[in-house]
Design a protein around this motif. Structure first.
Motif, PDB file in Angstrom:
ATOM      1  N   GLY A  23       0.813  -1.205   0.000  1.00 11.40           N
ATOM      2  CA  GLY A  23       0.000   0.000   0.000  1.00 11.40           C
ATOM      3  C   GLY A  23       0.846   1.255   0.000  1.00 11.40           C
ATOM      4  O   GLY A  23       0.650   2.167  -0.825  1.00 11.40           O
ATOM      5  N   ALA A  24       1.816   1.315   0.898  1.00 15.52           N
ATOM      6  CA  ALA A  24       2.683   2.493   0.976  1.00 15.52           C
ATOM      7  C   ALA A  24       3.573   2.607  -0.253  1.00 15.52           C
ATOM      8  O   ALA A  24       3.766   3.705  -0.797  1.00 15.52           O
ATOM      9  CB  ALA A  24       3.527   2.430   2.240  1.00 15.52           C
ATOM     10  N   ALA A  25       4.141   1.472  -0.710  1.00 11.59           N
ATOM     11  CA  ALA A  25       5.051   1.515  -1.862  1.00 11.59           C
ATOM     12  C   ALA A  25       4.314   1.929  -3.133  1.00 11.59           C
ATOM     13  O   ALA A  25       4.776   2.796  -3.881  1.00 11.59           O
ATOM     14  CB  ALA A  25       5.709   0.152  -2.051  1.00 11.59           C
TER      15      ALA A  25
ATOM     16  N   VAL B 299      -7.846   2.254  -3.051  1.00 11.73           N
ATOM     17  CA  VAL B 299      -8.333   1.277  -4.033  1.00 11.73           C
ATOM     18  C   VAL B 299      -7.206   0.364  -4.483  1.00 11.73           C
ATOM     19  O   VAL B 299      -7.364  -0.865  -4.558  1.00 11.73           O
ATOM     20  CB  VAL B 299      -8.977   1.994  -5.241  1.00 11.73           C
ATOM     21  N   PHE B 300      -6.039   0.941  -4.770  1.00  6.92           N
ATOM     22  CA  PHE B 300      -4.932   0.104  -5.216  1.00  6.92           C
ATOM     23  C   PHE B 300      -4.418  -0.796  -4.097  1.00  6.92           C
ATOM     24  O   PHE B 300      -3.870  -1.866  -4.366  1.00  6.92           O
ATOM     25  CB  PHE B 300      -3.811   0.979  -5.780  1.00  6.92           C
ATOM     26  N   ARG B 301      -4.572  -0.372  -2.860  1.00  3.32           N
ATOM     27  CA  ARG B 301      -4.186  -1.240  -1.741  1.00  3.32           C
ATOM     28  C   ARG B 301      -5.114  -2.445  -1.645  1.00  3.32           C
ATOM     29  O   ARG B 301      -4.705  -3.530  -1.214  1.00  3.32           O
ATOM     30  CB  ARG B 301      -4.224  -0.427  -0.437  1.00  3.32           C
ATOM     31  N   MET B 302      -6.370  -2.291  -2.055  1.00  4.93           N
ATOM     32  CA  MET B 302      -7.328  -3.389  -1.990  1.00  4.93           C
ATOM     33  C   MET B 302      -6.959  -4.534  -2.923  1.00  4.93           C
ATOM     34  O   MET B 302      -7.212  -5.700  -2.620  1.00  4.93           O
ATOM     35  CB  MET B 302      -8.736  -2.886  -2.336  1.00  4.93           C
ATOM     36  N   VAL B 303      -6.360  -4.200  -4.061  1.00  8.21           N
ATOM     37  CA  VAL B 303      -6.146  -5.204  -5.104  1.00  8.21           C
ATOM     38  C   VAL B 303      -5.267  -6.362  -4.640  1.00  8.21           C
ATOM     39  O   VAL B 303      -5.672  -7.531  -4.744  1.00  8.21           O
ATOM     40  CB  VAL B 303      -5.584  -4.542  -6.380  1.00  8.21           C
TER      41      VAL B 303
ATOM     42  N   LEU C  31     -14.641   1.305  -9.375  1.00  2.00           N
ATOM     43  CA  LEU C  31     -14.288   2.232  -8.293  1.00  2.00           C
ATOM     44  C   LEU C  31     -13.128   3.142  -8.705  1.00  2.00           C
ATOM     45  O   LEU C  31     -13.111   4.326  -8.359  1.00  2.00           O
ATOM     46  CB  LEU C  31     -13.909   1.457  -7.031  1.00  2.00           C
ATOM     47  N   TYR C  32     -12.185   2.589  -9.453  1.00  2.00           N
ATOM     48  CA  TYR C  32     -11.011   3.363  -9.833  1.00  2.00           C
ATOM     49  C   TYR C  32     -11.344   4.447 -10.861  1.00  2.00           C
ATOM     50  O   TYR C  32     -10.677   5.471 -10.924  1.00  2.00           O
ATOM     51  CB  TYR C  32      -9.926   2.431 -10.365  1.00  2.00           C
TER      52      TYR C  32
ATOM     53  N   VAL D 236      -5.045  -3.642 -15.891  1.00  2.00           N
ATOM     54  CA  VAL D 236      -6.409  -3.524 -16.409  1.00  2.00           C
ATOM     55  C   VAL D 236      -7.171  -2.441 -15.644  1.00  2.00           C
ATOM     56  O   VAL D 236      -7.850  -1.587 -16.234  1.00  2.00           O
ATOM     57  CB  VAL D 236      -7.145  -4.873 -16.296  1.00  2.00           C
ATOM     58  N   ILE D 237      -7.065  -2.475 -14.324  1.00  2.00           N
ATOM     59  CA  ILE D 237      -7.775  -1.506 -13.490  1.00  2.00           C
ATOM     60  C   ILE D 237      -7.289  -0.088 -13.781  1.00  2.00           C
ATOM     61  O   ILE D 237      -8.086   0.856 -13.885  1.00  2.00           O
ATOM     62  CB  ILE D 237      -7.592  -1.860 -12.000  1.00  2.00           C
ATOM     63  N   GLY D 238      -5.965   0.067 -13.920  1.00  2.00           N
ATOM     64  CA  GLY D 238      -5.429   1.383 -14.238  1.00  2.00           C
ATOM     65  C   GLY D 238      -5.901   1.885 -15.593  1.00  2.00           C
ATOM     66  O   GLY D 238      -6.182   3.076 -15.762  1.00  2.00           O
ATOM     67  N   ALA D 239      -6.014   0.977 -16.567  1.00  6.49           N
ATOM     68  CA  ALA D 239      -6.464   1.368 -17.906  1.00  6.49           C
ATOM     69  C   ALA D 239      -7.920   1.810 -17.885  1.00  6.49           C
ATOM     70  O   ALA D 239      -8.282   2.854 -18.434  1.00  6.49           O
ATOM     71  CB  ALA D 239      -6.270   0.203 -18.876  1.00  6.49           C
TER      72      ALA D 239
END
Length: 510
Positions: A187-189, A408-412, A280-281, A448-451
């Motif tokens: 999450g932090a990174a 959101v990215f920490r959830m993945v 969500l993203y 995919v999520i980022g796209a």
């Protein structure tokens, strides 16, 4: 840990434990043609991580942030330069300018998927070098286009679209860094990595007007008397792209564990969680990049009119447009940090609550403004009285997007780790294999999520000023109503699927 030393520089003292030479396996030798490769990487092993993994991961993170930062700056170079084109002698309408700032976001969203897969195919270090050099395309074309007022609009549109190459850097960078860190620190990174990239938006929006001579800098730097020189920005970022490529070549590493087959990577598209998190993203990152792209034009459209003396009346966008991206960039790692401690779902839910509240205040402020079709100085100055509330509410929105992005990215990785642990025993070989496969699939999912999320960066400017919109001012108000409704739906999905204690993923502490 073994590396292919055929082209690698000597190992630094801090990396001694990671660069012990050993013969490559036949399969590795056949697939590793160039670059420095780390064959043994176990970030989930506490002893390995403490003694060897952390310093190597940090070094790669630093240069990943630098390269991604430049990518974001190039991606959003048109967000602020578009607002200066008319003053540079180009005759473009407000609708044409909104499309111009939206075009890079569309390309940047579509290109993120192949960019994220490129890490597994070519190696994180190798692809960072390549993607940095690809930034020479949009920057040098930018230099050519802005120096000739006769350059047609269609050429500007195509050139602006190539700036989307910078948006692809985010996907490959996040996919790469995901492999370097253990789940407890992802999450932090990932938040720091993303924030460094997001900060590129604020930097380009703050410094481009100063660099090209279009504005001063809070009294520290005066605007140039020699007119606008937009090409300077292109030259600078072309040079920085070369610096990023050289730095990545000299200081970054490829991870052998990051390799996977295209079929394995594409398998994430059939996972329902991929699309739920993407939804969500769109609300968090799509809002960040979309508002960042449109904010200079929004301020200019609603609060500024040109005057014969060239000074203008009302609010100069150049002094404030960068603040939104700056706030969103700084709150992103904070969102990841909070999610590491409180859970990504809880923080995500709170961020969407903040988005609803902030967006409603922005909308209410816009309804207080007087229409100004005649470009009246008196009306512009009257509207400017509402600008502090507008800006404050918008910065609150940006802060919420940044926190939401990190959460959101920490959830993945947590979702994918939970899936891998189902049906396997702790400490078993099956669990180890499942977790390794989950890490690879998680990186593909991040791409995919980022796209999908970045598509919001295209949709927001288009809703503000698409070619078929006759009144951009009214369109902006309608758009914010739609955005508020979207955030409410995102909050409901977050609660029902991830934050509700009785849900499967809620019990897993996503």
């Amino acid at each position: 840990m073994t590396l292919d030393h055929s082209v690698a520089p000597p190992a630094r003292p801090a990396d001694t434990a990671t660069t012990t030479a050993a013969p490559a396996t036949p399969s590795a030798a056949g697939s590793r043609r160039t670059g420095r490769w780390i064959e043994d990487w176990r970030p989930e092993d506490p002893d390995f991580w403490a003694s060897t993994g952390r310093p190597v991961a940090r070094r790669n993170l630093v240069w990943s942030i630098f390269a991604e930062h430049l990518g974001f700056s190039v991606w959003l170079i048109w967000s602020v330069s578009a607002a200066l084109l008319v003053a540079s002698g180009f005759d473009f309408s407000a609708q044409q300018l909104f499309v111009l700032v939206a075009a890079p976001n569309l390309v940047g969203a579509l290109i993120r998927l192949p960019y994220s897969f490129a890490v597994a195919r070519f190696g994180g270090r190798n692809w960072t070098v390549t993607s940095a050099l690809l930034l020479l395309v949009p920057t040098l074309l930018f230099v050519w286009a802005v120096q000739d007022p006769t350059t047609p609009y269609w050429a500007f549109l195509l050139i602006a679209a190539t700036a989307g190459l910078g948006g692809g850097n985010f996907a490959s960078s996040m996919a790469n860094i995901n492999f370097f860190y253990p789940t407890a620190e992802k999450g932090a990174a990932l938040g720091l990595n993303a924030a460094g990239g997001n900060l590129g938006v604020a930097v380009i929006q703050l410094l481009l007007p100063v660099l090209v001579g279009g504005a001063g800098l809070f009294g520290l730097v005066q605007a140039s008397d020699g007119g606008l020189h937009l090409e300077r920005a292109g030259w600078l970022y072309a040079a920085l792209a070369v610096v990023a490529a050289v730095a990545a070549y000299a200081a970054m590493d490829n991870l052998a564990v990051a390799s996977s087959r295209p079929r394995e990577q594409l398998g994430v598209v059939v996972r329902p969680q991929t699309w739920l998190v993407s939804f969500l993203y769109v609300g968090s990152f799509g809002s960040f990049i979309g508002y960042s792209a449109a904010m200079p034009l929004l301020i200019k459209l609603n609060f500024f009119v040109p005057t014969p003396d060239g000074a203008g009346a009302g609010v100069n966008f150049a002094y404030y447009a960068f603040l939104g991206a700056l706030v969103g960039s700084f709150t992103r790692p904070f969102g990841g940090w909070l999610a590491d401690r409180l859970g990504g779902a809880r923080v995500t839910l709170a961020s969407f609550g903040g988005l609803v509240l902030g967006t409603l205040v922005v909308l209410w402020t816009l309804t207080r403004l007087a229409p100004n079709p005649e470009q009246s100085v008196a009306v512009a100055e009257a509207n400017a009285a509402w600008f502090p509330l507008f800006l404050g509410a918008f910065l609150f929105v940006f802060a919420a997007t940044g926190i939401g992005n990190g959460a959101v990215f920490r959830m993945v990785p947590v979702i994918w780790r939970h899936r891998a642990e189902q049906g396997t025993a702790a400490g078993s070989a099956e669990r180890t294999a499942a977790l390794a496969a989950a890490t690879k699939e998680c990186s593909a999912a991040l791409g995919v999520i980022g796209a999908v999320g970045a598509l919001g960066g295209f949709g927001i400017p288009m809703m503000f000023g698409a070619p078929w919109i006759d009144d951009p001012v009214s369109a902006v108000e309608t758009a914010f109503v739609v955005f508020t409704a979207y955030y409410l739906v995102c909050a409901a999905v977050t609660y029902a699927v991830y934050a509700r204690r009785s849900s499967v993923l809620g019990q897993a502490g996503v």
